[in-house]
Design a protein around this motif. Sequence first.
Motif, PDB file in Angstrom:
ATOM      1  N   LYS A  21      -7.699   1.523   5.013  1.00  0.00           N
ATOM      2  CA  LYS A  21      -7.642   1.209   4.005  1.00  0.00           C
ATOM      3  C   LYS A  21      -8.094   2.533   2.747  1.00  0.00           C
ATOM      4  O   LYS A  21      -9.812   2.431   3.158  1.00  0.00           O
ATOM      5  CB  LYS A  21      -7.741  -0.274   3.081  1.00  0.00           C
ATOM      6  CG  LYS A  21      -8.064   0.079   2.324  1.00  0.00           C
ATOM      7  CD  LYS A  21      -8.713  -1.837   1.281  1.00  0.00           C
ATOM      8  CE  LYS A  21      -8.622  -2.129   0.127  1.00  0.00           C
ATOM      9  NZ  LYS A  21      -9.468  -3.447   0.245  1.00  0.00           N
ATOM     10  N   ASP A  22      -7.425   2.713   2.247  1.00  0.00           N
ATOM     11  CA  ASP A  22      -8.586   3.533   1.356  1.00  0.00           C
ATOM     12  C   ASP A  22      -8.671   5.033   2.564  1.00  0.00           C
ATOM     13  O   ASP A  22      -9.908   5.775   1.527  1.00  0.00           O
ATOM     14  CB  ASP A  22      -9.421   3.162   1.230  1.00  0.00           C
ATOM     15  CG  ASP A  22      -9.015   2.004  -0.372  1.00  0.00           C
ATOM     16  OD1 ASP A  22      -7.896   2.516  -1.352  1.00  0.00           O
ATOM     17  OD2 ASP A  22      -9.702   1.847  -0.660  1.00  0.00           O
ATOM     18  N   GLU A  46      -3.856   2.962  -2.613  1.00  0.00           N
ATOM     19  CA  GLU A  46      -3.499   1.822  -3.015  1.00  0.00           C
ATOM     20  C   GLU A  46      -2.774   1.805  -3.475  1.00  0.00           C
ATOM     21  O   GLU A  46      -2.539   3.272  -4.738  1.00  0.00           O
ATOM     22  CB  GLU A  46      -4.896   1.948  -3.996  1.00  0.00           C
ATOM     23  CG  GLU A  46      -4.807  -0.121  -5.448  1.00  0.00           C
ATOM     24  CD  GLU A  46      -5.943  -0.077  -5.949  1.00  0.00           C
ATOM     25  OE1 GLU A  46      -5.999  -1.338  -6.652  1.00  0.00           O
ATOM     26  OE2 GLU A  46      -6.668   0.430  -5.255  1.00  0.00           O
ATOM     27  N   GLU A  53      -4.685  -5.125   6.059  1.00  0.00           N
ATOM     28  CA  GLU A  53      -4.706  -3.262   4.703  1.00  0.00           C
ATOM     29  C   GLU A  53      -5.017  -2.267   5.782  1.00  0.00           C
ATOM     30  O   GLU A  53      -4.631  -1.496   5.031  1.00  0.00           O
ATOM     31  CB  GLU A  53      -5.617  -3.300   3.795  1.00  0.00           C
ATOM     32  CG  GLU A  53      -4.828  -4.650   2.615  1.00  0.00           C
ATOM     33  CD  GLU A  53      -5.761  -4.858   1.326  1.00  0.00           C
ATOM     34  OE1 GLU A  53      -5.866  -3.697   0.617  1.00  0.00           O
ATOM     35  OE2 GLU A  53      -5.687  -5.725   0.760  1.00  0.00           O
ATOM     36  N   ARG A  71       0.912  -1.353  -0.110  1.00  0.00           N
ATOM     37  CA  ARG A  71       0.182  -0.120  -0.022  1.00  0.00           C
ATOM     38  C   ARG A  71       0.989   0.887   0.117  1.00  0.00           C
ATOM     39  O   ARG A  71       2.119   1.177   0.750  1.00  0.00           O
ATOM     40  CB  ARG A  71      -0.472   0.178   1.829  1.00  0.00           C
ATOM     41  CG  ARG A  71      -1.803  -0.856   1.727  1.00  0.00           C
ATOM     42  CD  ARG A  71      -3.086  -1.188   0.250  1.00  0.00           C
ATOM     43  NE  ARG A  71      -3.704  -0.201   0.897  1.00  0.00           N
ATOM     44  CZ  ARG A  71      -5.000   0.460   0.324  1.00  0.00           C
ATOM     45  NH1 ARG A  71      -5.155  -0.259  -0.802  1.00  0.00           N
ATOM     46  NH2 ARG A  71      -5.327   1.522   0.276  1.00  0.00           N
ATOM     47  N   ASN A 110      -4.008   5.786   3.474  1.00  0.00           N
ATOM     48  CA  ASN A 110      -3.455   4.661   3.575  1.00  0.00           C
ATOM     49  C   ASN A 110      -3.893   4.577   1.660  1.00  0.00           C
ATOM     50  O   ASN A 110      -5.467   4.297   1.329  1.00  0.00           O
ATOM     51  CB  ASN A 110      -4.079   3.779   4.139  1.00  0.00           C
ATOM     52  CG  ASN A 110      -3.981   2.348   3.740  1.00  0.00           C
ATOM     53  OD1 ASN A 110      -3.701   1.741   2.894  1.00  0.00           O
ATOM     54  ND2 ASN A 110      -4.445   1.444   4.831  1.00  0.00           N
TER      55      ASN A 110
END
Length: 133
Positions: A102-103, A132, A69, A5, A130
């Motif tokens: 995540k994201d 991709e 993640e 990531r 965080n």
Amino acid sequence: MSIQRKATASVTMNITDDEIFNDERGYTEQFQERVLDEGRSTSLMTLEKAVGGEVRVELKLNARLESNENIIVDGIAELYEGVSENSTDLDGRREFGMVVPKDEIITHNVNIRNDDEGGDHAEITIAISNMEI
């Protein structure tokens, strides 16, 4: 397959060297981007700023990507005050942690004070993302 990531850190630091007649102030900001590998701790950012010939603040951020993640960020902020900006007289220390899903982007504020003599202080704002790759 190993997960990766992209972590970005955006930090602003406002520092005040407390003086009897005129406080001295300093400001700095930094942006850093790192690719994180699952399970491996990585230095995300180190930032240092000195003000007024007597006060220095150091910030260290380490990041680790978990299997779910999330990014786990561990930070240490330290305030030094002495006869020069190179003093090793540690007068304030704050340890903190952040979980960045995540994201998402998470913001955290750290206020550090001169716990020994008082007066001197710094306000630090940290935003971690965080994303991709």
